[in-house]
Design a protein around this motif. Structure first.
Motif, PDB file in Angstrom:
ATOM      1  N   ASN A 172      48.333  22.893  12.820  1.00 35.82           N
ATOM      2  CA  ASN A 172      48.949  24.185  13.002  1.00 35.82           C
ATOM      3  C   ASN A 172      49.623  24.410  14.352  1.00 35.82           C
ATOM      4  N   ASP A 173      48.926  24.030  15.410  1.00 33.86           N
ATOM      5  CA  ASP A 173      49.386  24.349  16.761  1.00 33.86           C
ATOM      6  C   ASP A 173      50.226  23.249  17.395  1.00 33.86           C
ATOM      7  N   ALA A 174      50.440  22.185  16.636  1.00 35.78           N
ATOM      8  CA  ALA A 174      51.080  21.007  17.218  1.00 35.78           C
ATOM      9  C   ALA A 174      52.580  20.986  16.914  1.00 35.78           C
ATOM     10  N   LEU A 175      53.285  20.173  17.666  1.00 33.71           N
ATOM     11  CA  LEU A 175      54.666  19.839  17.310  1.00 33.71           C
ATOM     12  C   LEU A 175      54.618  18.603  16.421  1.00 33.71           C
ATOM     13  N   LYS A 176      55.274  18.694  15.278  1.00 31.02           N
ATOM     14  CA  LYS A 176      55.327  17.563  14.373  1.00 31.02           C
ATOM     15  C   LYS A 176      56.762  17.074  14.265  1.00 31.02           C
ATOM     16  N   ILE A 177      56.958  15.793  14.458  1.00 32.70           N
ATOM     17  CA  ILE A 177      58.285  15.220  14.237  1.00 32.70           C
ATOM     18  C   ILE A 177      58.149  14.308  13.033  1.00 32.70           C
ATOM     19  N   LEU A 178      58.838  14.683  11.981  1.00 32.49           N
ATOM     20  CA  LEU A 178      58.643  14.011  10.710  1.00 32.49           C
ATOM     21  C   LEU A 178      59.928  13.312  10.279  1.00 32.49           C
TER      22      LEU A 178
END
Ligand code: ATP
Length: 215
Positions: A172-178
């Motif tokens: 939830n609180d993270a940056l995700k690079i997908l």
């Protein structure tokens, strides 16, 4: 959570042999949320994740905003250790004592729908099951920057749906690079999608959550 700020890629330049993968490439990513990188095979998406992770050197430029982040990387390949069981692969990234780690790993196995498969070696699992173990391991490790390289490759539609909701809940609180080749995946998950081409990598379009094209 550790201190967070935007992730900035500034004037990144990188060549492989004579091939220019990045030529003064710049991109600013938000503190958190999901950013999808969508683009053709070979355009440089994995290389970009590797540069961000510090696994791949680059010729010049700056990648700022990663120093204080704990990076959790789901590689394009599963990279499970073949000589230990599925649950032990997950336990290996945990930091509790042996008993706690074993228990937590079993919980993660259950969360990814693999109850009963804990003691199997990776070679005894199907491709989709191995991918789910790799997903469980990256979530169990946790972080505030998740690099997810084609996370759902090889999963059937039902498992994919389950993994999407698990990743959403647990990061939830993270940056995700997908990184994805799947437009629908980008639409479901992304706050921002960058459509890339290359090499050298170029941003063709930026699409925000409401699917509005802003570039
Ligand atoms: N170690 C390497 N040595 C030389 N060239 C490389 C190396 N790794 C990648 N490349 C080249 O860099 C380019 C970008 O590769 P990369 O794996 O980043 O692409 P990608 O967009 O992630 O592709 P895919 O979607 O197929 O995973 C490709 O043209 C590839 O041939």
């Amino acid at each position: 959570m550790m201190g967070k700020c935007k992730l900035e890629i500034i004037n990144l330049t990188k060549t492989y042999n004579d091939k220019n993968i990045f030529d003064h490439f710049s991109l600013t990513l938000p503190e958190k949320g999901t950013v999808c990188l969508y683009g053709p095979s070979g355009c440089g998406k994995t290389t970009l994740l590797n540069c961000i992770a510090g696994l791949e050197p680059y010729d010049s430029g700056v990648i700022a905003g990663v120093e204080k982040r704990k990076i959790a990387y789901l590689f394009q390949e599963n990279r499970l250790l073949p000589w230990i069981s599925a649950a032990e692969n997950i336990a290996a990234v945990l930091r509790g004592n042996e008993i706690q780690n074993r228990e937590e790993a079993r919980i993660w196995m259950r969360l990814v729908g693999l109850e009963g498969e804990e003691d199997k070696l990776p070679a005894q699992l199907s491709g989709g099951m191995k991918r789910r173990v790799a997903i469980a391991r990256v979530l169990a490790y946790g972080g505030d920057l998740f690099l997810l390289d084609e996370p759902f490759r090889g999963l059937d539609p039902e498992s994919k749906e389950q993994m999407i909701s698990l990743i959403k809940q647990r990061t939830n609180d993270a940056l995700k690079i997908l990184v994805t080749h799947d437009k629908q995946e980008a639409e479901i998950l992304a706050d921002i999608t960058y459509i890339l081409s290359g090499p050298p990598v170029k941003i063709d379009k930026k699409i925000e959550r409401n699917l509005q094209e802003v570039m």
